[in-house]
Design a protein around this motif. Structure first.
Motif, short mmCIF file in Angstrom:
data_model
loop_
_atom_site.label_atom_id
_atom_site.label_comp_id
_atom_site.label_asym_id
_atom_site.label_seq_id
_atom_site.Cartn_x
_atom_site.Cartn_y
_atom_site.Cartn_z
N THR A 23 0.81 -1.22 0.00
CA THR A 23 0.00 0.00 0.00
C THR A 23 0.85 1.26 0.00
O THR A 23 0.32 2.36 -0.21
CB THR A 23 -0.93 0.03 1.23
N ALA A 24 2.16 1.11 0.23
CA ALA A 24 3.02 2.29 0.36
C ALA A 24 3.19 3.02 -0.97
O ALA A 24 3.31 4.25 -1.00
CB ALA A 24 4.38 1.89 0.92
N GLY A 25 3.27 2.28 -2.05
CA GLY A 25 3.46 2.90 -3.35
C GLY A 25 4.90 3.07 -3.76
O GLY A 25 5.21 3.17 -4.94
N ASP A 26 5.80 3.09 -2.77
CA ASP A 26 7.22 3.27 -3.08
C ASP A 26 8.07 2.13 -2.53
O ASP A 26 9.28 2.25 -2.39
CB ASP A 26 7.73 4.61 -2.52
N VAL A 27 7.43 1.00 -2.18
CA VAL A 27 8.13 -0.15 -1.62
C VAL A 27 7.81 -1.39 -2.46
O VAL A 27 6.64 -1.66 -2.76
CB VAL A 27 7.72 -0.41 -0.15
N ASP A 28 8.84 -2.14 -2.82
CA ASP A 28 8.68 -3.35 -3.61
C ASP A 28 9.35 -4.52 -2.88
O ASP A 28 10.57 -4.50 -2.67
CB ASP A 28 9.32 -3.16 -4.99
N VAL A 29 8.56 -5.50 -2.45
CA VAL A 29 9.11 -6.71 -1.83
C VAL A 29 9.61 -7.62 -2.96
O VAL A 29 8.82 -8.21 -3.68
CB VAL A 29 8.07 -7.43 -0.96
N VAL A 30 10.93 -7.71 -3.09
CA VAL A 30 11.51 -8.44 -4.23
C VAL A 30 11.70 -9.92 -3.94
O VAL A 30 11.86 -10.72 -4.86
CB VAL A 30 12.86 -7.81 -4.64
N ALA A 31 11.68 -10.31 -2.65
CA ALA A 31 11.86 -11.72 -2.30
C ALA A 31 11.42 -11.94 -0.87
O ALA A 31 11.45 -11.02 -0.04
CB ALA A 31 13.32 -12.15 -2.49
N GLU A 32 11.04 -13.18 -0.56
CA GLU A 32 10.62 -13.57 0.79
C GLU A 32 11.42 -14.78 1.25
O GLU A 32 11.69 -15.69 0.46
CB GLU A 32 9.14 -13.90 0.83
N ALA A 33 11.77 -14.79 2.53
CA ALA A 33 12.51 -15.90 3.13
C ALA A 33 11.75 -16.42 4.34
O ALA A 33 11.06 -15.66 5.03
CB ALA A 33 13.90 -15.45 3.54
N GLU A 34 11.91 -17.72 4.62
CA GLU A 34 11.25 -18.30 5.78
C GLU A 34 12.22 -18.61 6.91
O GLU A 34 11.83 -19.14 7.94
CB GLU A 34 10.49 -19.56 5.38
N ASN A 35 13.51 -18.28 6.73
CA ASN A 35 14.49 -18.43 7.80
C ASN A 35 15.64 -17.47 7.56
O ASN A 35 15.76 -16.88 6.48
CB ASN A 35 14.98 -19.88 7.91
N GLY A 36 16.50 -17.32 8.57
CA GLY A 36 17.58 -16.36 8.48
C GLY A 36 18.61 -16.69 7.42
O GLY A 36 19.12 -15.79 6.73
N SER A 37 18.93 -17.95 7.26
CA SER A 37 19.91 -18.35 6.25
C SER A 37 19.44 -17.98 4.85
O SER A 37 20.20 -17.46 4.02
CB SER A 37 20.19 -19.85 6.33
N GLU A 38 18.17 -18.26 4.60
CA GLU A 38 17.61 -17.93 3.29
C GLU A 38 17.58 -16.42 3.08
O GLU A 38 17.81 -15.92 1.97
CB GLU A 38 16.21 -18.51 3.16
N ALA A 39 17.32 -15.68 4.14
CA ALA A 39 17.30 -14.22 4.04
C ALA A 39 18.66 -13.69 3.60
O ALA A 39 18.76 -12.81 2.73
CB ALA A 39 16.91 -13.60 5.38
N VAL A 40 19.73 -14.22 4.20
CA VAL A 40 21.08 -13.78 3.84
C VAL A 40 21.35 -14.10 2.37
O VAL A 40 21.91 -13.28 1.62
CB VAL A 40 22.12 -14.45 4.75
N GLU A 41 20.95 -15.28 1.93
CA GLU A 41 21.16 -15.67 0.54
C GLU A 41 20.39 -14.77 -0.42
O GLU A 41 20.91 -14.36 -1.48
CB GLU A 41 20.72 -17.13 0.34
N LEU A 42 19.17 -14.42 -0.05
CA LEU A 42 18.36 -13.58 -0.92
C LEU A 42 18.87 -12.15 -0.96
O LEU A 42 18.79 -11.48 -2.00
CB LEU A 42 16.90 -13.61 -0.46
N VAL A 43 19.41 -11.67 0.14
CA VAL A 43 20.02 -10.35 0.13
C VAL A 43 21.23 -10.34 -0.81
O VAL A 43 21.42 -9.40 -1.58
CB VAL A 43 20.43 -9.92 1.56
N ALA A 44 22.03 -11.39 -0.77
CA ALA A 44 23.18 -11.48 -1.67
C ALA A 44 22.74 -11.51 -3.12
O ALA A 44 23.39 -10.92 -4.00
CB ALA A 44 24.00 -12.74 -1.35
N ALA A 45 21.62 -12.18 -3.39
CA ALA A 45 21.14 -12.31 -4.77
C ALA A 45 20.47 -11.04 -5.28
O ALA A 45 20.63 -10.67 -6.45
CB ALA A 45 20.17 -13.48 -4.86
#
Length: 215
Positions: A23-45
């Motif tokens: 709803t913000a209009g200026d925010v785009d969620v480019v990826a979702e992770a279900e654990n911390g390890s996956e979050a780190v990997e997605l940030v790198a990607a």
């Protein structure tokens, strides 16, 4: 557009946060992770501007993930999602330099405000989280009163500290005080050094404790 990686082990929470951010209009969620390890990997990607991280996640918790992200991808800011049950985690996150804290059960608009703030390099503390952190730190780590600590600052530095505590970026503070952004950066560096703190979030806590947040 602010690019976000969102990490939470509960799909319903991820769905809700993503819906709020949409709803913000200026925010785009480019990826979702279900654990911390996956979050780190997605940030790198994806190299997002902000990683929104739940604290309690399997494989790697949100704070350890935030530390890895800051170490390897310093251009990505971290916004921690928390609950009132997470006092110990909040204290740890404060000491380790998270960029901001948002309460999961708070006003959904605070999540948007937090993402926008940390994306610009500002600190952001949900007001209820700030109160909880202040109470917890006062209970667990007695230290000189905040009002006494800020007396070492000039009136202008205390004004800047209050705006930091309110979640404003350097550019926003510069606009409000009618000075150039470089001057604000100097003020903030001096404030951190004078207060003996590591980052803007720690400075913001002191601003809340000392009653410097503008009304």
């Amino acid at each position: 557009m602010i690019r976000v990686v969102l990490a939470d082990d509960e799909p319903v929470v991820r769905f809700g946060v993503r819906a709020v951010l949409a709803t913000a209009g200026d925010v785009d969620v480019v990826a979702e992770a279900e654990n911390g390890s996956e979050a780190v990997e997605l940030v790198a990607a994806h190299r997002p501007d902000v990683a929104v991280l739940d604290i309690r996640m399997p494989r790697l918790d949100g704070l350890d993930a935030a530390n890895l992200i800051r170490a390897h991808h310093p251009d990505t800011r971290t916004l921690v999602l928390t609950t009132f049950a997470d006092d110990g985690y909040i204290s740890r996150a404060l000491g380790e330099g998270a960029s901001g804290f948002v309460l999961k059960t708070g006003d959904p608009q605070e999540i948007i405000a937090g993402v926008r703030a940390v994306a610009t390099g500002a600190a952001y503390l949900s007001p209820l989280v700030a109160r909880r952190v202040v109470d917890q730190l006062a209970k667990n780590r007695p230290r000189p009163g905040a009002a006494q600590r800020v007396q070492a600052l000039t009136a202008r530095e205390r004004e800047v500290l209050g705006l930091v505590g309110a979640g404003l970026s350097n550019a926003e503070i510069a606009g409000q005080l009618h000075v150039v952004e470089g001057t604000v950066k100097v003020y903030v560096s001096t404030i951190l050094r004078q207060l003996g703190v590591r980052n803007r979030v720690q400075a913001a806590i002191i601003a809340h404790e000392a009653g410097l947040i503008p009304g």
